[in-house]
Design a protein around this motif. Structure first.
Motif: not given
Ligand SMILES: Cc1ncc(COP(=O)(O)O)c(C=O)c1O
Length: 480
Positions: A248-269
């Protein structure tokens, strides 16, 4: 009859006649004879087709077999593995003699067209057997014993993470990670709708609400704009799923997570071994969760692993995994925990599987490039992508079939493939449409990919000739 007896029965000398070769072929069941010199050294394979062509060209039954043009045979050697031998088959080569160091035929392999081709079959051999036997011999069959720690170390190393916590499945791993991140009653967690249901179920187990968003049309992964649009005051975490092996597009996801103080859990199954900008997936969010179910990149039968660089998260996962038992004091529980442990038996298989990981990943790439070669540019068929900054592991090689152009639906193509013993799988129904969630949303990309997608056989042991058979069946079934 054993292969050794068949070899004795059907072998002929290079001085024999066409009639003698025909008789030898008739004594066996493989439609061919092995021609040897007077010292028993292998020279060539003659098939009943070669004989038929010689007779049609006017050679008599008493002619010497040397009138039949010589073709160098494809042979295997004693030291070749089954996987290496499998790769020697092609649509022209269906019989492979195995030679010893004196060039004598000691065995052979036949390609059986009626063979069942599975979607995903684990690669298990003596190595797994040996380590599992060790558990049985030593009596370490539950979660104690050396292999759980060893497997955790190997997984931490291979993902460039400091900590790895083995658990009983990816589902329990996701549950533990969400709990470690403090997700619970009243919270919301953003998940893609196009995933296996356990991504969402793990959120539900915590008492939080999974919020379903659509996926990107080309990568089939969670859509960044949709994440942003779904964030509320209650949002605590995002679970990007690296679907079918494409990150998945991790840079974008992490940037949003940082902005809104969210935890990111990657499902790498589905994506063990994939990379995003040369970094292992699983190491890019706050935690990454792997599955070792039998159809995954590597397997432990059932099993999972959480990787992280955050000690607090790792400790919390470990505590909750082990009944919430305080590590300092046996049978002392300050929190409600779970029994989500991996057994030493499972971990033993995992340790053996880790030594195969690189080969498995290499073969998966190879399989994907063969599919691309045969299925590229077919009308109505969309192939999986691999964006330039990622490495896709093509867990299951999944294609989309547009029924209006291809003239057949994914569902009917699956039935056609089944007719010739080729297994395939539909893409997961989107979770927002599942009876247990049924949110009434319209998420068109997830719905389209689900209704047109078909996962093709993708086992590392798949032979090139199997891929040719699968692709030619697809070509025969569509408007082509
Ligand atoms: C994306 C995804 N997440 C989670 C899981 C659950 O894995 P497990 O069976 O190890 O619980 C799967 C399994 O198929 C999966 O595909």
């Amino acid at each position: 009859m054993t292969n050794k007896n068949i070899i004795l029965d059907i072998s002929v000398l290079s001085t024999c006649t066409i009639q003698q070769a025909m008789q030898a072929i008739g004594r066996g069941e493989i439609g061919a004879t092995f021609v040897t010199n007077s010292k028993g050294k292998f020279q060539r394979v003659l098939t009943d087709g070669d004989i038929r062509r010689a007779l049609l060209e006017g050679h008599g039954l008493q002619s010497n077999i040397n009138v039949i043009p010589f073709k160098e045979a494809i042979v295997a050697h004693e030291s070749n593995s089954i996987e290496e031998i499998s790769q020697l088959f092609s649509d022209k080569i269906r019989l492979i003699p195995v030679l010893d160091s004196e060039q004598k035929v000691i065995d052979f392999h036949l390609y059986d067209k009626r063979r069942h081709i599975a979607v995903a079959k684990p690669l298990l051999d003596d190595e797994e057997l040996q380590l599992v036997s060790e558990c049985i011999i030593t009596g370490w069959v539950s979660s104690g014993g050396p292999f759980v720690t060893k497997f955790e170390e190997l997984m931490a190393d291979s993902t460039n993470c400091q900590y790895a916590v083995a658990c009983s499945s990816a589902t329990t791993g996701l549950h533990l990670s969400l709990l470690a991140a403090g997700v619970g009653e009243g919270d919301e967690v953003i998940v893609p709708s196009l995933t296996f249901i356990s991504t969402a179920n793990a959120v539900t187990y915590t008492g939080a609400k999974p919020v379903f968003v659509d996926v990107d049309k080309s990568t089939w992964n969670i859509c960044l704009a949709q994440i942003r649009g779904s964030i509320t005051k209650k949002t605590k975490a995002i679970i990007p799923v690296h679907l079918y092996g494409h990150p998945a597009e991790m840079d974008g996801i992490n940037a949003i997570a940082k902005e809104f103080n969210l935890v990111v859990i990657e499902d790498v199954a589905e994506a063990q071994g994939s990379t995003y900008k040369n970094q292992p997936t699983g190491s890019l969010g706050n935690m990454g969760v792997y599955s070792f179910f039998g159809n995954k990149i590597i397997t432990t039968g059932e099993g999972g692993m959480i990787v992280t660089n955050n000690k607090e998260f790792a400790d919390k996962c470990r505590l909750l995994r082990d009944h919430g038992m305080t590590p300092e004091k046996r049978y002392w529980h300050e929190v409600i925990g779970y029994n989500y442990r991996m057994t030493n038996l499972q971990a033993a298989i995992g340790v053996a599987q880790m030594s195969k990981l690189e080969n498995i990943l290499e073969r998966k790439k190879d399989i994907a490039s063969k599919y691309k070669q045969y299925l590229g540019n077919l009308p109505g068929i969309t192939l999986p992508v691999e964006l330039p900054h990622v490495s896709n592991v093509y867990w299951l090689y999944t294609i989309l079939i547009d029924p209006d152009i291809a003239g057949i639906s994914a569902e009917n193509l699956m039935l056609q493939l089944r007719e010739v013993k080729i297994d395939s799988r539909p893409v997961f129904p989107p979770v927002h449409k599942q009876p247990v969630y049924n949110t009434g949303q319209s998420l068109p990309n997830s719905e389209y990919i689900s209704s047109t997608g078909l996962s093709l056989p993708s086992s590392p042991e798949l032979r090139d000739i199997d891929i040719e058979k699968i692709c030619s069946t697809i070509k025969q079934s569509i408007n082509y």
